[in-house]
Motif scaffolding. Structure first.
Motif, short mmCIF file in Angstrom:
data_model
loop_
_atom_site.label_atom_id
_atom_site.label_comp_id
_atom_site.label_asym_id
_atom_site.label_seq_id
_atom_site.Cartn_x
_atom_site.Cartn_y
_atom_site.Cartn_z
N GLU A 163 2.76 7.29 9.41
CA GLU A 163 2.99 8.04 10.66
C GLU A 163 4.25 8.90 10.55
N ARG A 164 5.27 8.36 9.91
CA ARG A 164 6.53 9.10 9.78
C ARG A 164 6.36 10.32 8.89
N VAL A 165 5.63 10.16 7.79
CA VAL A 165 5.57 11.22 6.77
C VAL A 165 4.44 12.20 7.03
N SER A 166 3.31 11.71 7.54
CA SER A 166 2.16 12.61 7.67
C SER A 166 1.40 12.39 8.96
N GLY A 167 2.14 12.21 10.06
CA GLY A 167 1.56 11.93 11.37
C GLY A 167 0.52 12.96 11.79
N GLY A 168 0.74 14.24 11.49
CA GLY A 168 -0.16 15.29 11.98
C GLY A 168 -1.27 15.68 11.01
N GLU A 169 -1.40 14.94 9.90
CA GLU A 169 -2.37 15.34 8.86
C GLU A 169 -3.80 14.94 9.23
N ASP A 170 -4.75 15.44 8.43
CA ASP A 170 -6.16 15.08 8.52
C ASP A 170 -6.30 13.54 8.49
N PRO A 171 -7.09 12.95 9.43
CA PRO A 171 -7.24 11.48 9.45
C PRO A 171 -7.74 10.90 8.13
N ILE A 172 -8.59 11.65 7.41
CA ILE A 172 -9.09 11.13 6.10
C ILE A 172 -7.91 10.96 5.15
N LEU A 173 -7.02 11.96 5.17
CA LEU A 173 -5.86 11.93 4.28
C LEU A 173 -4.91 10.79 4.66
N LYS A 174 -4.73 10.58 5.97
CA LYS A 174 -3.83 9.52 6.42
C LYS A 174 -4.36 8.14 6.01
N GLU A 175 -5.67 7.96 6.14
CA GLU A 175 -6.29 6.69 5.76
C GLU A 175 -6.14 6.47 4.25
N ASP A 176 -6.33 7.56 3.52
CA ASP A 176 -6.20 7.52 2.07
C ASP A 176 -4.76 7.15 1.67
N PHE A 177 -3.79 7.74 2.36
CA PHE A 177 -2.37 7.48 2.08
C PHE A 177 -2.04 6.01 2.37
N LEU A 178 -2.53 5.50 3.52
CA LEU A 178 -2.29 4.10 3.88
C LEU A 178 -2.87 3.18 2.80
N ASN A 179 -4.11 3.45 2.43
CA ASN A 179 -4.76 2.60 1.41
C ASN A 179 -4.02 2.69 0.08
N SER A 180 -3.51 3.88 -0.23
CA SER A 180 -2.80 4.05 -1.50
C SER A 180 -1.48 3.27 -1.49
N LEU A 181 -0.76 3.31 -0.38
CA LEU A 181 0.50 2.53 -0.30
C LEU A 181 0.22 1.04 -0.49
N CYS A 182 -0.90 0.57 0.10
CA CYS A 182 -1.22 -0.86 0.00
C CYS A 182 -1.73 -1.24 -1.39
N ALA A 183 -2.21 -0.25 -2.14
CA ALA A 183 -2.72 -0.51 -3.50
C ALA A 183 -1.64 -0.35 -4.56
N ALA A 184 -0.49 0.20 -4.16
CA ALA A 184 0.54 0.57 -5.14
C ALA A 184 1.25 -0.67 -5.70
N PHE A 185 2.05 -0.43 -6.72
CA PHE A 185 2.84 -1.48 -7.37
C PHE A 185 4.27 -1.45 -6.84
N THR A 186 4.96 -2.56 -6.97
CA THR A 186 6.41 -2.55 -6.73
C THR A 186 7.10 -2.19 -8.05
N ALA A 187 8.37 -1.82 -7.96
CA ALA A 187 9.11 -1.48 -9.18
C ALA A 187 9.15 -2.67 -10.14
N ASP A 188 9.33 -3.88 -9.61
CA ASP A 188 9.39 -5.06 -10.49
C ASP A 188 8.06 -5.31 -11.18
N GLU A 189 6.96 -5.07 -10.47
CA GLU A 189 5.64 -5.24 -11.11
C GLU A 189 5.46 -4.24 -12.25
N VAL A 190 5.92 -3.00 -12.04
CA VAL A 190 5.78 -2.00 -13.11
C VAL A 190 6.65 -2.42 -14.30
N ARG A 191 7.85 -2.89 -14.04
CA ARG A 191 8.72 -3.34 -15.15
C ARG A 191 8.04 -4.46 -15.94
#
Ligand SMILES: C[S@@+](CC[C@H](N)C(=O)[O-])C[C@H]1O[C@@H](n2cnc3c(N)ncnc32)[C@H](O)[C@@H]1O
Length: 219
Positions: A163-191
């Motif tokens: 909401e902070r970064v892309s509040g006004g964007e296309d809903p498909i893109l916002k859903e995609d962004f949310l799912n991507s954040l939840c799928a991402a790694f932490t820095a320690d996991e990447v290390r």
């Protein structure tokens, strides 16, 4: 929060079109500028894993006269959009678009001076797929530049970032962004994954939502 995987290949036409329509120009320009500032010397052959709609490849060859880019994606929808971007910029002679899915890409081994991967790693159920291809396709001493999202502690925190970064964007893109954040790694996991891969590449957390791995393969 543990990772919540999202579909690996972005093959939906609507999803690919929403992604390509989003304005990532500032962040993509900053990404390419930093790639060139750090690794632009003696750069001839670059590969871009998960190239999506091709904006990074186009910007890189426009900003660096000597470089050719092999831009790879497993999504036909994304590659069609990338094809339009490459043709529109008249850069077909310097950007090769390749349909392929990591691992096991049909590309020459130990060939590339620069391996790029922006916002693809979080799509991978097993991140070793990325690091094995980095080692197999990068020349000895090749530059490696991987940028991706960092997973927040909770889905609520991820939603607040969206909401902070892309509040006004296309809903498909916002859903995609949310799912991507939840799928991402932490820095320690990447290390930890880099240690398993035997790669001594530094991991930096650039912002609350961005990770960067940049360095060189052993010479
Ligand atoms: C979020 S997009 C990023 C696109 C581009 N790198 C950018 O920053 O604009 C991720 C892309 O990676 C592709 N991808 C995911 N897993 C892949 C794999 N194993 N092999 C090839 N492409 C993959 C998806 O199809 C999608 O086009």
């Amino acid at each position: 929060m543990d990772r919540i995987l999202e579909p690996e290949i972005m093959d939906g036409a609507a999803e690919a079109a929403a992604y390509a329509k989003a304005d990532f120009s500032d962040s993509n320009k900053a990404f390419v500028d930093d790639v060139i500032a750090r690794f632009g010397a003696q750069l001839a052959q670059a590969v871009d894993f998960g190239c999506g709609p091709g904006d990074i490849a186009v910007r890189l060859v426009q900003a660096h006269p000597g470089v050719h880019v092999t831009a790879v994606d497993g999504s036909h929808s994304m590659l069609a959009l990338a094809g339009r971007a490459v043709q529109g910029a008249h850069l077909g002679g310097r950007i090769a678009l390749v349909h392929g899915r990591l691992p096991g890409l049909d590309l020459p081994q130990r060939h590339f001076d620069l391996v790029l991967c922006k916002d693809m790693m979080h799509h991978l159920p097993d991140p070793q797929v990325l690091w094995s291809e980095v080692k197999r396709l990068g020349k000895p001493g090749a530059a490696v530049y991987v940028m991706d999202l960092a997973r927040p502690d909770s889905r609520d925190e991820a939603r607040a970032i969206v909401e902070r970064v892309s509040g006004g964007e296309d809903p498909i893109l916002k859903e995609d962004f949310l799912n991507s954040l939840c799928a991402a790694f932490t820095a320690d996991e990447v290390r930890a994954e880099l240690a398993i891969a035997g790669l001594a590449l530094p991991v930096s957390q650039l912002t609350e939502r961005h990770l960067c791995i940049r360095g060189r393969l052993p010479g």
